[in-house]
Design an enzyme around this catalytic site. Sequence first.
Site, PDB file in Angstrom:
ATOM      1  NE  ARG A  42      31.006  31.643  -6.862  1.00 25.79           N
ATOM      2  CZ  ARG A  42      31.657  30.604  -7.397  1.00 25.79           C
ATOM      3  NH1 ARG A  42      32.572  29.984  -6.714  1.00 25.79           N
ATOM      4  NH2 ARG A  42      31.409  30.202  -8.621  1.00 25.79           N
ATOM      5  CB  THR A  43      24.171  33.710  -5.643  1.00 24.52           C
ATOM      6  OG1 THR A  43      25.277  34.433  -6.187  1.00 24.52           O
ATOM      7  CG2 THR A  43      23.147  34.687  -5.128  1.00 24.52           C
ATOM      8  CE  LYS A  70       3.209  21.561 -15.244  1.00 26.22           C
ATOM      9  NZ  LYS A  70       2.238  21.375 -14.151  1.00 26.22           N
ATOM     10  NE  ARG A  91      22.106  34.465 -10.005  1.00 25.52           N
ATOM     11  CZ  ARG A  91      23.412  34.278  -9.836  1.00 25.52           C
ATOM     12  NH1 ARG A  91      24.031  33.312 -10.484  1.00 25.52           N
ATOM     13  NH2 ARG A  91      24.096  35.059  -9.025  1.00 25.52           N
ATOM     14  CG  HIS A 119      24.668  39.801  -8.212  1.00 24.58           C
ATOM     15  ND1 HIS A 119      23.951  39.393  -7.098  1.00 24.58           N
ATOM     16  CD2 HIS A 119      25.439  38.729  -8.566  1.00 24.58           C
ATOM     17  CE1 HIS A 119      24.275  38.136  -6.819  1.00 24.58           C
ATOM     18  NE2 HIS A 119      25.165  37.712  -7.692  1.00 24.58           N
TER      19      HIS A 119
HETATM   20  C1  NCD Z   1      28.408  36.546 -10.487  1.00 25.31           C
HETATM   21  C2  NCD Z   1      27.041  36.591 -11.146  1.00 25.31           C
HETATM   22  O1  NCD Z   1      26.310  35.603 -11.140  1.00 25.31           O
HETATM   23  O2  NCD Z   1      26.723  37.663 -11.642  1.00 25.31           O
HETATM   24  N1  NCD Z   1      28.606  35.402  -9.708  1.00 25.31           N
HETATM   25  C3  NCD Z   1      28.171  35.396  -8.426  1.00 25.31           C
HETATM   26  O3  NCD Z   1      27.034  35.667  -8.135  1.00 25.31           O
HETATM   27  N2  NCD Z   1      29.075  35.114  -7.486  1.00 25.31           N
HETATM   28  C4  NCD Z   1      29.513  36.799 -11.436  1.00 25.31           C
HETATM   29  C5  NCD Z   1      29.621  35.979 -12.676  1.00 25.31           C
HETATM   30  O4  NCD Z   1      28.846  35.073 -12.941  1.00 25.31           O
HETATM   31  O5  NCD Z   1      30.569  36.259 -13.421  1.00 25.31           O
END
Ligand code: NCD
Length: 306
Positions: A42-43, A70, A91, A119
């Site tokens: 999703r993200t 590396k 991320r 997040h």
């Molecule tokens: C979440 C995350 O990555 O923290 N997912 C997301 O970004 N939609 C929640 C999760 O992984 O449980």
Amino acid sequence: MRTIRTVVDTATKMKQVVDTAGKCDLLKGKILANVFFEPSTRTRCSFEAAMKRLGGEVINVSASGSSSKKGETLQDTMRCLACYTDSIVLRHPMKGSSALASKYLDVPLLNAGDGAGEHPTQALLDLFTIYSELKRYPEGAHVALLGDLKYGRTVHSLVQILAQFSGVRLSYVAPDALQMPEYIEKAVSDVKTSKFYDKFVPATQAKYSSLDDVIDTVDVLYVTRIQKERFEKPEEYKKYQGSYIISQETLDKMKKNAVIMHPLPRVGEILEEVDSDPRAAYFRQMRNGMFTRMALLALVNGCFSK
Ligand code: NCD
């Protein structure tokens, strides 16, 4: 607070753009580096779709395909990407990674999840979803957060945003060992005043182990998965797997106008039988992610600033 409301207002406009025209040229000529050193559907995809719907372009970077394999440091990889792009989404499995990387950058950086830390863009899309579903900001709302509150970074960011609104009741429902970290509780209780209200009522926080203690009064039920990848020992995870399951039986106990959310992915915490209930907002929440990220990308790239 002003910034939070600006994001929600801009996300509302972005939804209109997508619903009417599909895309626009707001970020034509701009490039985003979408850097994901941890799995994401999703993200990652919503940031990419958001940038494309704004007319911009995207460079996708993963751990396996980059020089971090590396042995390059995170800051060097990020400094490199900053030479080629106008903004960066990161991320990374390390808590504090975005804060660290931002010290080395002169382009805007959006934290898309730093290990078990925070997040924030998810919290903003969650707030946009609450606003869209309740048709108002969450003043006075009872929000229950359920599941893995220790490692679940989405709830760490969300409760800090909710605490900015007057009179919010936060119920933390989790097994003792997975309860909300103290430093997050403290960040919430530190919000004691707000210049945006004549009479600001600080958020209340309470911990529960059973959902039944709160279920009949919640306005928003925010479900999370147990974060398997953050446990040191697999046996530990197994202890908590399946601790809470939302089913038709749960729905029967809830208010008729409550909202059920989940950042997704779900791994059994919400049964599919719940999906068709009008209170199940998690698929709408997922789409709201794209509108909110369009808003964030437009804002950090300087659109709408005087
Ligand atoms: C979440 C995350 O990555 O923290 N997912 C997301 O970004 N939609 C929640 C999760 O992984 O449980």
